[in-house]
Write a protein that holds these residues in place. Structure first.
Motif, mmCIF file in Angstrom:
data_model
loop_
_atom_site.group_PDB
_atom_site.id
_atom_site.type_symbol
_atom_site.label_atom_id
_atom_site.label_comp_id
_atom_site.label_asym_id
_atom_site.label_seq_id
_atom_site.Cartn_x
_atom_site.Cartn_y
_atom_site.Cartn_z
ATOM 1 N N ASN A 117 36.564 39.616 41.560
ATOM 2 C CA ASN A 117 35.873 39.414 40.275
ATOM 3 C C ASN A 117 36.828 39.222 39.102
ATOM 4 O O ASN A 117 36.569 39.679 37.992
ATOM 5 N N GLY A 152 34.677 36.486 44.530
ATOM 6 C CA GLY A 152 34.040 36.516 43.221
ATOM 7 C C GLY A 152 34.954 36.146 42.075
ATOM 8 O O GLY A 152 34.563 36.227 40.917
ATOM 9 N N SER A 153 36.178 35.728 42.362
ATOM 10 C CA SER A 153 37.128 35.379 41.301
ATOM 11 C C SER A 153 36.969 33.912 40.904
ATOM 12 O O SER A 153 36.627 33.063 41.733
ATOM 13 N N ASP A 158 38.585 42.837 38.536
ATOM 14 C CA ASP A 158 37.759 42.746 37.312
ATOM 15 C C ASP A 158 38.521 42.337 36.070
ATOM 16 O O ASP A 158 37.998 42.468 34.959
#
Length: 81
Positions: free
Chosen positions: A42, A25-26, A78
């Motif tokens: 992320n 998700g990065s 995140d």
């Protein structure tokens, strides 16, 4: 993106480390990732603010507008930058 000098065979989470490489998700654009760096899930590295120079002693530095994750640097899950 530079490679890694080793393949991890241990549980990094117990040592408080992320695994070597880029987590799911990065999104990374216009950046240099040095050897053995650890990018969490992320994470977003884009320098969308257009910063020219920042983070002299940080794992994520910016030089001439280019984001650089230093050798063996760790960017937590995140992170947005």
């Amino acid at each position: 993106m530079m490679g890694a000098d080793f393949i991890e065979m241990r549980d990094c989470a117990r040592e408080g480390k992320l695994p070597v490489g880029v987590g799911s998700g990065s999104y990374i654009s216009g950046a240099i990732l040095d050897k053995n760096c650890r990018i969490g899930t992320n994470v977003r590295i884009t320098n969308s603010a257009g910063v020219d120079h920042q983070g002299e002693d940080e794992p994520l530095q910016i030089r001439d507008g280019i984001s650089i994750v230093v050798k063996e640097g760790q960017i937590e899950n995140d992170f947005q930058g």
